[in-house]
Motif scaffolding. Structure first.
Motif, short mmCIF file in Angstrom:
data_model
loop_
_atom_site.label_atom_id
_atom_site.label_comp_id
_atom_site.label_asym_id
_atom_site.label_seq_id
_atom_site.Cartn_x
_atom_site.Cartn_y
_atom_site.Cartn_z
N ARG A 14 -12.15 3.62 -0.81
CA ARG A 14 -12.70 3.72 -2.17
C ARG A 14 -14.06 4.39 -2.16
O ARG A 14 -14.37 5.21 -3.04
CB ARG A 14 -12.78 2.33 -2.80
N GLU A 60 -4.09 0.05 -1.55
CA GLU A 60 -4.91 -1.16 -1.69
C GLU A 60 -4.54 -1.93 -2.95
O GLU A 60 -4.55 -3.14 -2.94
CB GLU A 60 -6.40 -0.78 -1.78
N SER A 109 -13.88 -0.94 -0.36
CA SER A 109 -13.36 -0.50 0.94
C SER A 109 -13.86 0.90 1.29
O SER A 109 -14.41 1.62 0.45
CB SER A 109 -11.83 -0.50 0.90
N ARG A 134 -1.51 -4.22 -2.50
CA ARG A 134 -1.64 -5.41 -1.64
C ARG A 134 -1.80 -6.67 -2.45
O ARG A 134 -2.25 -6.84 -3.46
CB ARG A 134 -2.84 -5.27 -0.71
N ARG A 145 -4.34 6.36 -0.54
CA ARG A 145 -4.86 5.22 0.22
C ARG A 145 -5.39 4.13 -0.72
O ARG A 145 -5.18 2.95 -0.48
CB ARG A 145 -5.96 5.68 1.16
#
Length: 141
Positions: free
Chosen positions: A5, A138, A2, A141, A134
């Motif tokens: 990342r 992830e 992502s 999730r 952040r």
């Protein structure tokens, strides 16, 4: 991978290089500490010999450099595999605190030089604490 990342990885790589530069900066300060001259430095009610204060300043930047390298390595590992972030956020917070302390110690010498300013501001900005959160989201999730 992502965007968060990737950003964490880029920030961590830059922080790794900055950590090495900060450590070298601190080593140079320690090497030249014996040459410090001038009036005693008054800080928080205590007076310090210029040589002692230069040693304290060099040690502060060396500690900051080591912490930045540790934080960068944890950030790189966490960017590759979010479950490996471990205590990255803790080290990022400690880097911010130590960068502020190193800046205060350095400014007590009477002059806040440009290399010091760059090291302190970059140390705070590149801590990666925001991207850590952040990337952890992830993982949830």
């Amino acid at each position: 991978m992502s965007t968060d990342r990737k950003t964490l990885k880029i920030v961590s790589i830059i922080q790794f290089v900055l950590g090495i530069v900060t450590f070298i900066f601190g080593a140079i300060l320690l090497a030249g500490a014996g040459l410090a001259e001038g009036d005693p430095i008054s800080f928080v009610g205590a007076e310090f010999d210029p040589v002692t204060w230069a040693i304290i300043n060099g040690v502060a930047f060396d500690v900051l450099g080591v912490l930045q390298i540790i934080c960068a390595v944890l950030g790189i590992h966490g960017a590759n595999r979010p479950s490996a972030l471990g205590s990255h956020f803790l080290f990022a917070a400690i880097v911010i605190i130590v960068a502020v302390i190193a800046g205060i110690i350095s400014s007590a010498l009477g002059e806040f030089s440009m290399p010091t300013l760059i090291v302190v501001v970059a140390g705070i900005a590149l801590s990666g604490a925001v991207f850590d959160k952040r990337v952890r989201k992830e993982l949830d999730r």
